[in-house]
Design a protein around this motif. Structure first.
Motif, short mmCIF file in Angstrom:
data_model
loop_
_atom_site.label_atom_id
_atom_site.label_comp_id
_atom_site.label_asym_id
_atom_site.label_seq_id
_atom_site.Cartn_x
_atom_site.Cartn_y
_atom_site.Cartn_z
N THR A 159 0.82 -1.20 0.00
CA THR A 159 0.00 0.00 0.00
C THR A 159 0.87 1.26 0.00
N ILE A 177 1.62 -6.03 7.58
CA ILE A 177 0.55 -5.48 8.42
C ILE A 177 -0.53 -6.53 8.60
N ASP A 178 -1.02 -6.64 9.82
CA ASP A 178 -2.21 -7.42 10.12
C ASP A 178 -3.20 -6.37 10.62
N GLN A 179 -4.06 -5.91 9.72
CA GLN A 179 -4.93 -4.76 9.96
C GLN A 179 -5.64 -4.86 11.31
N GLY A 180 -5.49 -3.81 12.10
CA GLY A 180 -6.12 -3.73 13.41
C GLY A 180 -5.36 -4.44 14.51
N ALA A 238 1.73 -3.86 12.93
CA ALA A 238 2.35 -3.46 11.67
C ALA A 238 3.87 -3.39 11.85
N THR A 262 -2.08 1.05 11.32
CA THR A 262 -2.69 -0.25 11.62
C THR A 262 -4.20 -0.21 11.64
N THR A 263 -4.77 0.96 11.94
CA THR A 263 -6.22 1.04 12.05
C THR A 263 -6.86 1.97 11.03
N SER A 280 -7.43 2.47 7.22
CA SER A 280 -7.27 1.71 5.98
C SER A 280 -7.78 2.46 4.75
#
Length: 133
Positions: A2, A23-26, A29, A65-66, A68
């Motif tokens: 991204t 990154i593991d969204q939420g 990162a 991370t939060t 998007s």
């Protein structure tokens, strides 16, 4: 990966992340910042990246991370338990890691770590970010 500048609003000279690694969204990162001699904060009197700028890089990673999509803004709200254990000099790659502990009503509480090689140079027990969207 991204485009960082499409997610967070920071631009030169205050964009402190060069690239996202994972990154593991939420949840968490990983990213990095390459420190160069051309950085505005590197001078004869201050030959290393200021610790506050490294903490800012961790906060930007936390917002990432939060956040998007465009239109959301992350603001550094508070810090606690910041340990400065080393420095980053021109030529160093600062590896950044931010992990979300809690996410409630737009307030993201996380912890972070910055490393150069195998050495931890900054450890942050709490970095709180408010995400407005």
């Amino acid at each position: 990966m991204t485009d960082i500048q499409q997610i967070i609003p920071h631009r030169y000279p205050f964009l402190m992340i060069d690239q996202m690694i994972e990154i593991d969204q939420g949840k968490w990162a990983k990213g990095f910042k390459n420190v160069t001699r051309n950085e505005w904060y590197i001078t004869d009197a201050n030959p290393c990246m200021p610790s506050a700028m490294i903490v800012e890089a961790l906060a930007q990673l936390g917002a990432f991370t939060t956040t998007s999509s465009e239109g959301n803004l992350g603001f550094l709200s508070s810090l606690n338990g910041i340990e400065v254990l080393g420095n980053a000099y021109p030529g160093d790659r600062v590896e950044l890691f931010y992990e979300v502990i809690k996410n409630r009503r737009g307030f993201i509480l996380g912890k972070g770590e910055a490393k150069v090689g195998d050495q931890i140079i900054i450890r942050a027990d709490e970095i709180m970010i408010y995400v407005q969207g």
